[in-house]
Design an enzyme around this catalytic site. Structure first.
Site, PDB file in Angstrom:
ATOM      1  N   ASN A  31     -23.161  -2.658   4.930  1.00 56.14           N
ATOM      2  CA  ASN A  31     -22.390  -1.531   5.813  1.00 56.14           C
ATOM      3  C   ASN A  31     -22.975  -0.317   5.294  1.00 56.14           C
ATOM      4  OD1 ASN A  31     -19.940  -3.799   6.220  1.00 56.14           O
ATOM      5  ND2 ASN A  31     -21.273  -3.403   7.885  1.00 56.14           N
ATOM      6  N   ARG A  91     -18.489  -1.040  -2.374  1.00 58.29           N
ATOM      7  CA  ARG A  91     -18.888  -2.525  -1.819  1.00 58.29           C
ATOM      8  C   ARG A  91     -20.474  -2.737  -1.817  1.00 58.29           C
ATOM      9  NH1 ARG A  91     -19.119  -4.916   3.237  1.00 58.29           N
ATOM     10  NH2 ARG A  91     -18.221  -3.334   4.291  1.00 58.29           N
ATOM     11  N   GLY A 142     -16.975  -3.952   8.636  1.00 60.42           N
ATOM     12  CA  GLY A 142     -17.345  -4.882   7.812  1.00 60.42           C
ATOM     13  C   GLY A 142     -18.436  -5.862   7.894  1.00 60.42           C
ATOM     14  N   SER A 143     -18.616  -6.475   6.775  1.00 57.32           N
ATOM     15  CA  SER A 143     -19.858  -7.581   6.471  1.00 57.32           C
ATOM     16  C   SER A 143     -20.947  -7.257   5.456  1.00 57.32           C
ATOM     17  CB  SER A 143     -20.478  -7.764   7.675  1.00 57.32           C
ATOM     18  OG  SER A 143     -19.996  -8.089   8.927  1.00 57.32           O
ATOM     19  N   ASN A 144     -21.099  -8.614   4.799  1.00 55.80           N
ATOM     20  CA  ASN A 144     -21.840  -8.512   3.772  1.00 55.80           C
ATOM     21  C   ASN A 144     -23.267  -9.529   4.384  1.00 55.80           C
ATOM     22  OD1 ASN A 144     -20.478  -6.980   1.697  1.00 55.80           O
ATOM     23  ND2 ASN A 144     -19.104  -8.857   1.739  1.00 55.80           N
TER      24      ASN A 144
END
Length: 778
Positions: free
Chosen positions: A473, A502, A209-211
């Site tokens: 990611n 995403r 995860g993560s932005n």
């Protein structure tokens, strides 16, 4: 030696600018903890010893039970207290307590931490970090001594026999385990050969995860740098973030998110620099196929080498001992799985002996410019598994994958894999499997690398821009579509590949803001439009498939009932008209009141499943991915495929059969601690995605949210200082009795943010301010 009584001063600390002494004066600790709204601590001290002490004390006030449980894990004592078959408290990849204990005792028994502590910096910890760790341990223990195990405010561990003082060794082991999180620590069952728990339900592989966005001066209305941090880490356990400000006047002043049990800020900012991270797709370990010789030995360059043996003993609840033998090799631990008479496999981990990450974060926190931040990364080279995105007041945006990646060139990977036939020993393991029978397949070395076997800074993907860099990611190549990155070793990830929904929606959000096409006003980012952009809750797959879906709805008012295994019971036909009307009215936003968001999720989750048993999985995309058009493909919905119609029928039938309203909203279906949570899933193309513990139940509820946006930070760096908004989605304290257990969760639920208080004046102006000064002796 018994500590002196705690001294509490109800007054603000007057900042003093003075050099930090080499050691705490007189062997004493002293720190001031000021808490602002939502309980956020601001810890100030005159030296690193005191800063660690104040931080450890503050953290223990809020989350002692979580760390106490994790210390039991790190010591390999979970089976003793909780039984060998129960599930461990590892929030990323839980295993049985017995597998966890054997693994962690093997790490402790290997002596790796002891050897690293004997090394000078940068390979070993710096003096500043050692003092932070010692102070943190003393502060935690001081709070525990003053409060008493029997009087702890958290009922989770109050009066429990497994709660006690911690040691610096526990903290070093925690830092090492964090660095190994996506490598060795993820394969405890494969290393130990112990699988199973009291709960044998299959568990999904954790999604990375993560932005992260770093916005340069050309992208911001004010001309300075801005950062959006949106890490997607677990919502329970030791890998939660704790929000804190750490200050030594004139030396260090950093604010941000700090992972539980660590004395440094991993994601944050100071007055001039801000940074964040996303999990990298690079390889951080390889597997070596060993050619077995007689007994427990293997051959390298035609000569036999004996495997090492490590005996591990785990104490069980009845006091008996369970003994286990683990095998090791020159490459690393020999996996207990995949062994045959001809071959065995060993795990070679680039983070096997990495304690440098904490020093790197500490040096980044002291950086006064982007150049100094990059110098910190070159000095320590300790980032374990993450990209770095950063900016400074000058307005330059910076991206780099400085994570530890095995030095395996493309040519070497091909050559060594060709002579190493056979599948990976661990299903789903995404890593090179190299030939361990020849030294020609050992990792190489770069001259600019701090340690051997990994790529140095000169080989790492990096990009500096005046407009922006972004990552969700995806691999490094689409950091900025105007300047695709290529030509790096494939160990860092593939290029020309599907971005996934995403990352695509994130890049589109930036593009629309820079053009002003998002309806938020004039082009360019301000702190306010950055917040509004993130709150949009767009569902990209719905946006890309909506027109085709409505066309399908116009031409197919009903679809055949389901007959595939695992689907709803077959019926004479499934009328999809109501489902089509619901989706036709939905605005494509996964807000709390998004009527249609859950129906879309259930439909989309069924896409790709074969229409009939035995048929292959199909792609629902009408336009396939085109590497020449990575931002616009794939797209559309393949409405002529019977599997698409079947998926819509199955979703509609599931809702109708269980009397679930088709207009079910995220606010009704998903929650955390009984608080409704907006958002949708990774696969749907949701930016700040959520993940629940399982599928939608027949009562129209998902299991509790367990992963998603965690510590969100939007910061604008100006010449007058930072302007920052934050929200800690699961709140500051894991203690269910704490007033700060769900207060920020409720704020997150309704789309709110906390206005950060960074300067002494801003902190002093908080009407909720509470201040204590804590003292102790070494």
């Amino acid at each position: 030696m018994k500590l002196r009584p705690l001294m509490i001063t109800l007054a603000l600390l007057t900042p003093a600018v003075s050099p930090v002494p080499a050691a705490a004066a007189g062997g004493s600790y002293s720190a001031t903890i000021r808490r602002t709204e939502y309980g956020i601590p601001h810890v100030t001290a005159k030296d690193y010893d005191g800063l660690g002490f104040g931080y450890g004390y503050a953290f223990a006030q809020d989350n002692l039970c979580t760390l106490a449980s994790w210390v039991v894990t790190l010591r390999g004592e979970r089976s003793r207290y909780f039984g060998p078959k129960a599930e461990s408290d590892d929030p990323v990849r839980p295993v049985s307590n017995l597998a966890s204990d054997v693994y962690h005792k093997s790490v402790a028994g290997s002596g790796v931490v002891r050897r690293l502590l004997a090394r000078p910096a940068p390979v070993g910890p710096s003096d500043e970090l050692r003092r932070l760790v010692d102070g943190y341990v003393a502060g935690y223990n001081r709070y525990l001594e003053d409060t008493g195990v029997a009087n702890l405010p958290d009922p989770t561990c109050r009066g429990r026999a497994w709660v006690g003082p911690i040691t610096a060794t526990d903290m070093w082991n925690n830092l090492l385990d964090l660095d190994r999180m996506t490598s060795s620590s993820s394969f405890k069952d494969a290393i130990t050969g112990i699988a199973g728990s009291e709960d044998d339900r299959p568990r999904p592989k954790p999604a990375a995860g993560s932005n992260a966005w770093a916005l340069g001066g050309q992208a911001t209305r004010g001309g300075g740098g801005m950062v959006l941090a949106d890490p997607h880490f677990p919502w329970r356990g030791i890998r939660r973030f704790y929000q804190v400000q750490l200050t030594i006047p004139g030396v260090l002043d950093v604010s941000g998110g700090s992972l539980y049990g660590t004395p440094v800020v991993q994601i944050g900012h100071n007055a001039k620099v801000a940074w964040t991270h996303t999990v990298s797709h690079a390889q951080h370990f390889t597997v070596y196929r060993l050619k077995r010789a007689d007994g427990h030995s293997y051959t390298v360059d035609g000569r036999a080498e004996p495997m090492g043996r490590q005996e591990v003993e785990v104490t069980l609840p009845d006091g008996t001992v369970s003994g286990h033998t683990l095998l090791t090799s020159r490459y690393g631990p020999v996996l207990a799985v995949g062994q045959t008479d001809e071959a065995a496999y060993a795990l070679a981990d680039a983070n096997a002996a990495n304690l440098r990450a904490a020093d790197e974060w500490l040096a980044m926190a002291r950086a006064g410019s982007l150049d100094e931040l990059r110098a910190a990364q070159r000095t320590y080279q300790g980032m374990p598994f993450v990209h770095t995105l950063a900016t400074d007041v000058s307005g330059t945006a910076y991206f780099a994958d400085t994570s530890l990646v095995p030095h395996v060139s493309d040519a070497q990977a091909k050559r060594c894999a060709a002579s190493s036939p056979g599948p990976s020993p661990v299903p789903g393991l995404d890593a090179y499997v190299l030939d361990g029978s020849t030294s020609a397949c050992l990792w190489g070395r770069d001259g600019d690398a701090v340690v051997p076997g990994v790529f140095g800074p000169g080989n790492q993907p990096r990009l500096a821009r005046a407009d922006y860099v972004a990552n969700s990611n995806n691999t490094y190549w689409m950091t900025n579509p105007a300047k695709p990155l290529t030509g790096y070793p494939k160990a860092y990830g593939e290029t020309g590949t599907d971005l996934e929904p995403r990352p695509r929606v994130g890049l589109d959000m930036i593009a629309q803001r820079l053009s002003g096409a998002d309806g938020l006003g004039a082009p360019g980012f301000t702190l306010e439009t950055l917040q509004a952009t993130v709150r949009g809750k767009r569902n990209l797959t719905f946006e890309l498939m909506r027109d085709d879906l409505l066309k399908l709805c116009r031409t197919h008012r009903s679809s055949p009932g389901s007959s595939s295994p695992g689907r709803s019971s077959p019926g004479p036909g499934a009328d999809v008209r109501d489902a089509c009307r619901t989706l036709g009215k939905w605005d494509g936003r996964a807000t709390l009141d998004g009527a249609g968001a859950v129906l879309w999720r259930e439909f989309f989750a069924r896409l790709g499943r074969p229409a009939k048993p035995g048929e292959p999985v199909f792609s629902p995309w009408r336009v396939p991915f085109d590497p020449e058009r990575p931002l616009t493909t794939p797209s559309g919905l393949k409405i002529d495929d019977p599997g698409v119609r079947q998926a819509l029928a199955d979703a509609a039938l599931f809702f109708r059969s269980n009397r679930i309203p088709l207009t079910l909203t995220p606010g009704q279906a998903q929650s955390y601690s009984s608080i409704p949570i907006p958002g949708c899933t990774e696969g749907e193309g949701c930016f700040d995605r959520v993940r629940t513990g399982g599928p939608l139940s027949t009562d129209g509820r998902y299991p509790e949210v367990n992963t998603g946006s965690s510590f969100m930070m939007a910061v604008e760096l100006t010449k007058d200082g930072p302007r920052t908004r934050t929200v800690l989605t699961y709140s500051l304290s894991a203690n269910p009795a704490s007033p700060h257990h769900t207060d920020q969760t409720a704020l997150f639920s309704r789309g709110g943010w906390v206005t950060e208080r960074f300067t002494p004046a801003e902190i002093a102006a908080d009407p909720h301010l509470g201040t204590v000064t804590v003292h102790g002796r070494h």
